[in-house]
Write a protein that holds these residues in place. Structure first.
Motif, PDB file in Angstrom:
ATOM      1  N   GLY A  75       1.232  -1.483  -0.375  1.00  0.00           N
ATOM      2  CA  GLY A  75       0.221  -0.268  -0.273  1.00  0.00           C
ATOM      3  C   GLY A  75       0.835   1.403  -0.136  1.00  0.00           C
ATOM      4  N   SER A  76       0.533   2.564  -0.081  1.00  0.00           N
ATOM      5  CA  SER A  76       0.890   3.328   0.066  1.00  0.00           C
ATOM      6  C   SER A  76      -0.039   4.169   0.543  1.00  0.00           C
ATOM      7  N   GLU A  77       1.274   4.840   1.425  1.00  0.00           N
ATOM      8  CA  GLU A  77       0.859   6.815   1.929  1.00  0.00           C
ATOM      9  C   GLU A  77       0.649   7.803   1.292  1.00  0.00           C
ATOM     10  N   ILE A  78      -0.075   9.103   0.530  1.00  0.00           N
ATOM     11  CA  ILE A  78      -0.020   9.715  -0.483  1.00  0.00           C
ATOM     12  C   ILE A  78       0.054  11.480   0.451  1.00  0.00           C
ATOM     13  N   LEU A  79       1.229  11.889   0.055  1.00  0.00           N
ATOM     14  CA  LEU A  79       1.280  13.504   0.734  1.00  0.00           C
ATOM     15  C   LEU A  79       1.046  14.182  -0.373  1.00  0.00           C
ATOM     16  N   VAL A  80       0.481  15.465  -0.183  1.00  0.00           N
ATOM     17  CA  VAL A  80      -0.758  16.007  -1.161  1.00  0.00           C
ATOM     18  C   VAL A  80      -0.569  16.722  -0.581  1.00  0.00           C
ATOM     19  N   ALA A  81       0.554  17.895  -1.470  1.00  0.00           N
ATOM     20  CA  ALA A  81       0.367  19.886  -1.420  1.00  0.00           C
ATOM     21  C   ALA A  81      -0.183  19.911  -2.832  1.00  0.00           C
ATOM     22  N   SER A  82      -1.540  20.864  -2.337  1.00  0.00           N
ATOM     23  CA  SER A  82      -2.246  21.522  -3.829  1.00  0.00           C
ATOM     24  C   SER A  82      -2.618  22.495  -3.120  1.00  0.00           C
ATOM     25  N   SER A  83      -3.576  23.534  -3.943  1.00  0.00           N
ATOM     26  CA  SER A  83      -3.600  24.637  -4.429  1.00  0.00           C
ATOM     27  C   SER A  83      -5.231  24.772  -4.071  1.00  0.00           C
ATOM     28  N   ASP A  84      -5.206  23.260  -4.250  1.00  0.00           N
ATOM     29  CA  ASP A  84      -7.204  22.612  -4.254  1.00  0.00           C
ATOM     30  C   ASP A  84      -7.298  21.115  -4.461  1.00  0.00           C
ATOM     31  N   PHE A 130     -10.212  10.793  -6.104  1.00  0.00           N
ATOM     32  CA  PHE A 130      -9.600   9.712  -5.476  1.00  0.00           C
ATOM     33  C   PHE A 130     -11.266   8.907  -4.517  1.00  0.00           C
ATOM     34  N   ASP A 131     -12.790   9.939  -4.369  1.00  0.00           N
ATOM     35  CA  ASP A 131     -13.409   9.519  -3.407  1.00  0.00           C
ATOM     36  C   ASP A 131     -12.712   9.524  -2.138  1.00  0.00           C
ATOM     37  N   ILE A 136      -2.857  10.384   2.971  1.00  0.00           N
ATOM     38  CA  ILE A 136      -4.152   9.664   2.903  1.00  0.00           C
ATOM     39  C   ILE A 136      -2.917   7.873   2.958  1.00  0.00           C
ATOM     40  N   TRP A 137      -3.525   6.539   3.516  1.00  0.00           N
ATOM     41  CA  TRP A 137      -3.160   5.720   3.675  1.00  0.00           C
ATOM     42  C   TRP A 137      -3.702   4.801   2.697  1.00  0.00           C
ATOM     43  N   MET A 138      -3.261   3.902   1.194  1.00  0.00           N
ATOM     44  CA  MET A 138      -4.244   3.550   0.216  1.00  0.00           C
ATOM     45  C   MET A 138      -3.808   2.375   0.139  1.00  0.00           C
ATOM     46  N   PRO A 139      -4.455   1.540   0.564  1.00  0.00           N
ATOM     47  CA  PRO A 139      -4.116  -0.139   0.528  1.00  0.00           C
ATOM     48  C   PRO A 139      -4.119  -0.499  -0.853  1.00  0.00           C
ATOM     49  N   GLY A 140      -2.907  -1.239  -0.759  1.00  0.00           N
ATOM     50  CA  GLY A 140      -3.596  -1.709  -2.394  1.00  0.00           C
ATOM     51  C   GLY A 140      -2.708  -1.280  -2.992  1.00  0.00           C
ATOM     52  N   CYS A 141      -2.408   0.119  -2.903  1.00  0.00           N
ATOM     53  CA  CYS A 141      -2.184   1.374  -4.418  1.00  0.00           C
ATOM     54  C   CYS A 141      -0.675   0.998  -4.057  1.00  0.00           C
ATOM     55  N   LEU A 142       0.427   0.546  -5.423  1.00  0.00           N
ATOM     56  CA  LEU A 142       1.789   0.478  -5.726  1.00  0.00           C
ATOM     57  C   LEU A 142       1.741   0.978  -6.912  1.00  0.00           C
ATOM     58  N   ARG A 147       2.042   4.442  -9.306  1.00  0.00           N
ATOM     59  CA  ARG A 147       1.631   5.291  -9.966  1.00  0.00           C
ATOM     60  C   ARG A 147       0.728   5.682 -11.193  1.00  0.00           C
ATOM     61  N   LYS A 148       1.538   4.346 -12.089  1.00  0.00           N
ATOM     62  CA  LYS A 148       0.749   4.589 -13.964  1.00  0.00           C
ATOM     63  C   LYS A 148      -0.254   4.294 -13.709  1.00  0.00           C
ATOM     64  N   LYS A 149      -0.801   3.304 -13.259  1.00  0.00           N
ATOM     65  CA  LYS A 149      -2.026   2.646 -12.930  1.00  0.00           C
ATOM     66  C   LYS A 149      -2.932   3.236 -11.999  1.00  0.00           C
ATOM     67  N   GLN A 150      -2.512   2.984 -10.331  1.00  0.00           N
ATOM     68  CA  GLN A 150      -3.765   3.481 -10.203  1.00  0.00           C
ATOM     69  C   GLN A 150      -3.380   4.793  -9.415  1.00  0.00           C
TER      70      GLN A 150
END
Ligand code: MG
Ligand code: MG
Ligand code: MG
Length: 306
Positions: A259-268, A276-277, A285-291, A293-296
């Protein structure tokens, strides 16, 4: 005129190894080729080249007037800045089709598989060229890297079959152990600056006219990042502003927990949340099963910018 074989900016193991493996193949079939790279080697790639006795391909960032066989990308954002003044004679790639165009016919080897070197293997078979043991070794390592030792959802039976054949050719039976050794090296962050880590496997994207940057670090235990996450988030926001990005993400992938933890910096950040709902907490956010970048990540984030 020699053809330069070269992968994307911020080269990963697939980009470097495919420049070498494709370059060797072209030379064997009578087309003079020079393997090149657009940037520094990462520690994993250095390990692979050392293991199989290769020097790094030629460092080259200007290709005006040159013939170029590109590997592992077809996005303008990952190409040399003067790509429009070069002639692209071929593409070998396993990503979504990018936005590069050409003014002359070219050879395209684009397949939905886990690694460009799986396709280069297909090219060797097509041309009936024997793969030397050391070339087989680096091709095998590139596939193990890109497919996260077959765990990535991008991995196909073709990748697995290619690794089996290549492992026989290079004489390394326990390719799983070699893969783990590579990812252990990938997990060593000591002494590397925060910005360098964010940029280690970083790709810029043009998502329907919006600039987005996504970095990824794949490790065997996410705990290596425990003391770095605040610094990552702070620097990600700096990077976003410096580069005029709408959104900058860093994907921290745990290959054992898958799985992956995604860190996000964004203007919105609502765009990322909508894509990603999910709801970000403290911009992560922690996304289980996410490995992958290209596909998920990209196929969900890109349409959100339409
Ligand atoms: Mg790549
Ligand atoms: Mg690749
Ligand atoms: Mg990768």
């Amino acid at each position: 005129m020699a053809i330069y074989t070269c992968g994307h900016t911020t080269p990963d193991s697939d980009s470097i190894c495919s420049a070498l493996s494709l370059g060797y193949l072209l030379n064997q079939i009578g087309r003079e080729a020079i393997p090149a790279r657009q940037g520094a080697l990462n520690p994993e790639t250095q390990f692979i080249l050392d293991k199989f006795g290769f020097e790094a391909p030629l460092l080259k960032t200007k290709f005006a007037g040159c013939e170029l066989f590109i590997a592992d990308y077809s996005d303008r954002g990952l190409a040399p800045a003067d790509i429009d003044e070069a002639t692209i004679v071929g593409i070998v790639d396993h990503h979504k089709l990018g936005d590069l165009t050409t003014s002359a016919p070219l050879e395209c080897w684009i397949r939905p598989v886990g690694c460009s070197n799986t396709i280069v293997k297909e090219m060797y078979d097509y041309h009936k060229v024997e793969i030397p043991a050391n070339i087989a070794g680096i091709m095998m390592c590139a596939i193990l890297s890109d497919t996260v030792i077959f765990k990535s959802p991008t991995c196909t039976q073709k990748d697995i079959d290619a690794v089996r054949e290549l492992s026989e050719i290079c004489g390394i039976e326990d390719f799983g152990a070699l893969g783990m050794e590579m990812f252990t090296i990938k997990s060593q962050m000591d002494g590397v600056g925060i910005r360098d880590l964010i940029l280690r496997d970083y790709k810029p994207f043009d998502m329907h006219g919006t600039a987005v940057g996504i970095g990824q670090l794949e490790v065997v235990d996410l705990a290596v990042f425990d003391t770095m996450k605040d610094d990552f988030q702070e620097d990600l926001e700096k990077l976003r502003i410096e580069n005029n990005l709408h959104t900058a993400c860093l994907i921290l992938t745990d290959i054992m927990k898958e799985g992956s933890e995604i860190l996000v910096a964004s203007s919105d950040k609502s765009i990322f949340e909508k894509a990603f709902d999910i709801t970000l907490e403290n911009n992560k956010i922690w996304m289980p099963g996410c490995l992958s970048r290209k596909k998920q990540i990209i196929p969900f984030l890109e349409p959100a910018f339409k």
